[in-house]
Design a protein around this motif. Structure first.
Motif, PDB file in Angstrom:
ATOM      1  N   TRP A  56       0.836  -1.210   0.000  1.00  0.00           N
ATOM      2  CA  TRP A  56       0.000   0.000   0.000  1.00  0.00           C
ATOM      3  C   TRP A  56       0.864   1.251   0.000  1.00  0.00           C
ATOM      4  CZ3 TRP A  56      -3.412  -1.364   4.840  1.00  0.00           C
ATOM      5  CH2 TRP A  56      -4.284  -2.422   4.530  1.00  0.00           C
ATOM      6  N   LEU A  57       1.870   1.270   0.860  1.00  0.00           N
ATOM      7  CA  LEU A  57       2.731   2.448   0.980  1.00  0.00           C
ATOM      8  C   LEU A  57       3.525   2.682  -0.304  1.00  0.00           C
ATOM      9  CD1 LEU A  57       3.942   1.975   4.671  1.00  0.00           C
ATOM     10  CD2 LEU A  57       2.185   3.563   3.831  1.00  0.00           C
ATOM     11  N   ASP A  58       3.989   1.595  -0.918  1.00  0.00           N
ATOM     12  CA  ASP A  58       4.700   1.722  -2.202  1.00  0.00           C
ATOM     13  C   ASP A  58       3.775   2.261  -3.288  1.00  0.00           C
ATOM     14  OD1 ASP A  58       7.024   0.771  -1.023  1.00  0.00           O
ATOM     15  OD2 ASP A  58       6.835  -1.264  -1.856  1.00  0.00           O
ATOM     16  N   ALA A  59       2.547   1.754  -3.351  1.00  0.00           N
ATOM     17  CA  ALA A  59       1.583   2.230  -4.345  1.00  0.00           C
ATOM     18  C   ALA A  59       1.263   3.704  -4.114  1.00  0.00           C
ATOM     19  CB  ALA A  59       0.308   1.387  -4.293  1.00  0.00           C
ATOM     20  N   ASP A  60       1.110   4.071  -2.854  1.00  0.00           N
ATOM     21  CA  ASP A  60       0.841   5.468  -2.518  1.00  0.00           C
ATOM     22  C   ASP A  60       1.999   6.354  -2.973  1.00  0.00           C
ATOM     23  OD1 ASP A  60      -0.837   7.477  -0.892  1.00  0.00           O
ATOM     24  OD2 ASP A  60       1.159   7.684  -0.008  1.00  0.00           O
ATOM     25  N   ALA A  61       3.217   5.930  -2.697  1.00  0.00           N
ATOM     26  CA  ALA A  61       4.401   6.714  -3.085  1.00  0.00           C
ATOM     27  C   ALA A  61       4.508   6.848  -4.601  1.00  0.00           C
ATOM     28  CB  ALA A  61       5.665   6.066  -2.510  1.00  0.00           C
ATOM     29  N   ALA A  62       4.063   5.808  -5.316  1.00  0.00           N
ATOM     30  CA  ALA A  62       4.106   5.830  -6.779  1.00  0.00           C
ATOM     31  C   ALA A  62       2.908   6.565  -7.381  1.00  0.00           C
ATOM     32  CB  ALA A  62       4.165   4.400  -7.318  1.00  0.00           C
ATOM     33  N   GLY A  63       1.959   6.929  -6.531  1.00  0.00           N
ATOM     34  CA  GLY A  63       0.778   7.626  -7.022  1.00  0.00           C
ATOM     35  C   GLY A  63      -0.219   6.736  -7.731  1.00  0.00           C
ATOM     36  N   THR A  64      -0.138   5.423  -7.469  1.00  0.00           N
ATOM     37  CA  THR A  64      -1.084   4.492  -8.098  1.00  0.00           C
ATOM     38  C   THR A  64      -2.229   4.172  -7.143  1.00  0.00           C
ATOM     39  OG1 THR A  64       0.223   2.573  -7.391  1.00  0.00           O
ATOM     40  CG2 THR A  64       0.703   3.457  -9.575  1.00  0.00           C
ATOM     41  N   PRO A  80      -8.671  -4.323   0.509  1.00  0.00           N
ATOM     42  CA  PRO A  80      -7.455  -4.600   1.250  1.00  0.00           C
ATOM     43  C   PRO A  80      -6.381  -5.236   0.371  1.00  0.00           C
ATOM     44  CG  PRO A  80      -9.059  -6.288   1.762  1.00  0.00           C
ATOM     45  CD  PRO A  80      -9.737  -5.264   0.863  1.00  0.00           C
ATOM     46  N   GLU A  81      -6.810  -6.039  -0.610  1.00  0.00           N
ATOM     47  CA  GLU A  81      -5.877  -6.696  -1.528  1.00  0.00           C
ATOM     48  C   GLU A  81      -6.642  -7.020  -2.798  1.00  0.00           C
ATOM     49  OE1 GLU A  81      -3.281  -7.183  -2.947  1.00  0.00           O
ATOM     50  OE2 GLU A  81      -2.147  -8.868  -2.161  1.00  0.00           O
ATOM     51  N   ALA A 119       1.650  15.122   9.561  1.00  0.00           N
ATOM     52  CA  ALA A 119       0.468  15.571   8.799  1.00  0.00           C
ATOM     53  C   ALA A 119       0.047  14.523   7.767  1.00  0.00           C
ATOM     54  CB  ALA A 119       0.764  16.896   8.112  1.00  0.00           C
ATOM     55  N   GLU A 120       1.015  13.916   7.088  1.00  0.00           N
ATOM     56  CA  GLU A 120       0.701  12.889   6.095  1.00  0.00           C
ATOM     57  C   GLU A 120       0.079  11.661   6.755  1.00  0.00           C
ATOM     58  OE1 GLU A 120       2.937  10.279   2.591  1.00  0.00           O
ATOM     59  OE2 GLU A 120       4.145  11.494   3.958  1.00  0.00           O
ATOM     60  N   LEU A 121       0.537  11.333   7.949  1.00  0.00           N
ATOM     61  CA  LEU A 121       0.062  10.147   8.654  1.00  0.00           C
ATOM     62  C   LEU A 121      -1.286  10.351   9.343  1.00  0.00           C
ATOM     63  CD1 LEU A 121       3.470   9.146  10.225  1.00  0.00           C
ATOM     64  CD2 LEU A 121       2.190   7.769   8.573  1.00  0.00           C
ATOM     65  N   TYR A 122      -1.514  11.554   9.882  1.00  0.00           N
ATOM     66  CA  TYR A 122      -2.670  11.723  10.767  1.00  0.00           C
ATOM     67  C   TYR A 122      -3.594  12.908  10.492  1.00  0.00           C
ATOM     68  CZ  TYR A 122      -1.440   7.823  13.694  1.00  0.00           C
ATOM     69  OH  TYR A 122      -1.204   6.549  14.141  1.00  0.00           O
ATOM     70  N   TRP A 168      -6.944   8.915   4.170  1.00  0.00           N
ATOM     71  CA  TRP A 168      -6.138   8.177   3.202  1.00  0.00           C
ATOM     72  C   TRP A 168      -6.981   7.105   2.513  1.00  0.00           C
ATOM     73  CZ3 TRP A 168      -2.852   3.398   3.851  1.00  0.00           C
ATOM     74  CH2 TRP A 168      -1.911   3.264   2.819  1.00  0.00           C
ATOM     75  N   TYR A 169      -7.729   6.357   3.311  1.00  0.00           N
ATOM     76  CA  TYR A 169      -8.658   5.365   2.789  1.00  0.00           C
ATOM     77  C   TYR A 169     -10.013   5.652   3.417  1.00  0.00           C
ATOM     78  CZ  TYR A 169     -11.248   1.061   2.195  1.00  0.00           C
ATOM     79  OH  TYR A 169     -12.237   0.158   1.897  1.00  0.00           O
TER      80      TYR A 169
END
Length: 174
Positions: free
Chosen positions: A66-74, A79-80, A128-131, A135-136
């Motif tokens: 999830w975190l990798d997809a978020d970083a890639a903007g996808t 859940p899966e 700020a990004e975390l809380y 996000w979902y």
């Protein structure tokens, strides 16, 4: 443990629950790690301690995905891919299969590696990004990470403690 409200509390929760979990895992006799005598994640199923660790590895690696997809903007398929939130029992079974045959010590190493990567990812982000934003749906990134790391660690610890107590002295290492 209280629900984390910021980055530091999230890191503290993950690290504390993980260390408590490891202290209980260390009490499991190695000859019994593959014995299917724990209540499984799907109703009416049994699992082994190795399955339980595989489940945790699966969720930790899913959080990293999830975190990798978020970083890639996808787009993240929560859940899966192929699973809905009401199918978590089937997802647990998938995790058991995905890590079947991996020696227990390697499963523990894989869990530790995934947990460390999650911690590093959290450390690299601003509070700020975390809380401070959804996000979902209405959940923050920090809350979604906590739901799938610290909470399952605590749940697994409770399951193992109950199992060890029920199994009696024969399950305690000499």
């Amino acid at each position: 443990m209280a629900v984390p409200q910021d980055k530091q509390e999230l890191l503290d929760a993950i690290n504390a629950t993980y260390e408590k979990l490891l202290s209980v895992i260390r009490r499991v006799p190695m000859p019994r790690v593959n014995e299917c005598s724990l209540e499984g994640h799907a109703k009416g199923t049994q699992m082994s301690v190795a399955n339980l660790v595989a489940y945790l590895v699966g969720w930790n690696e899913l959080v990293l995905k999830w975190l990798d997809a978020d970083a890639a903007g996808t787009v993240i398929d929560f859940p899966e891919t192929g699973f809905k939130w009401n199918q978590l029992g089937q997802l647990a079974q998938k995790f058991y299969r995905d890590y079947q045959g991996i020696p227990f010590e390697q499963l523990l190493e894989r869990l530790d590696s995934a947990k460390q990567r999650i911690v590093s990812s959290i450390q690299s982000r601003e509070n700020a990004e975390l809380y401070e934003c959804p996000w979902y749906e209405h959940w923050t990134m920090g809350r979604m990470i906590q739901f799938n790391t610290a909470s399952p660690y605590d749940n697994a610890r409770g399951r193992l403690r109950k199992w060890l107590k029920a199994e009696g002295p024969s399950s305690q290492p000499a």
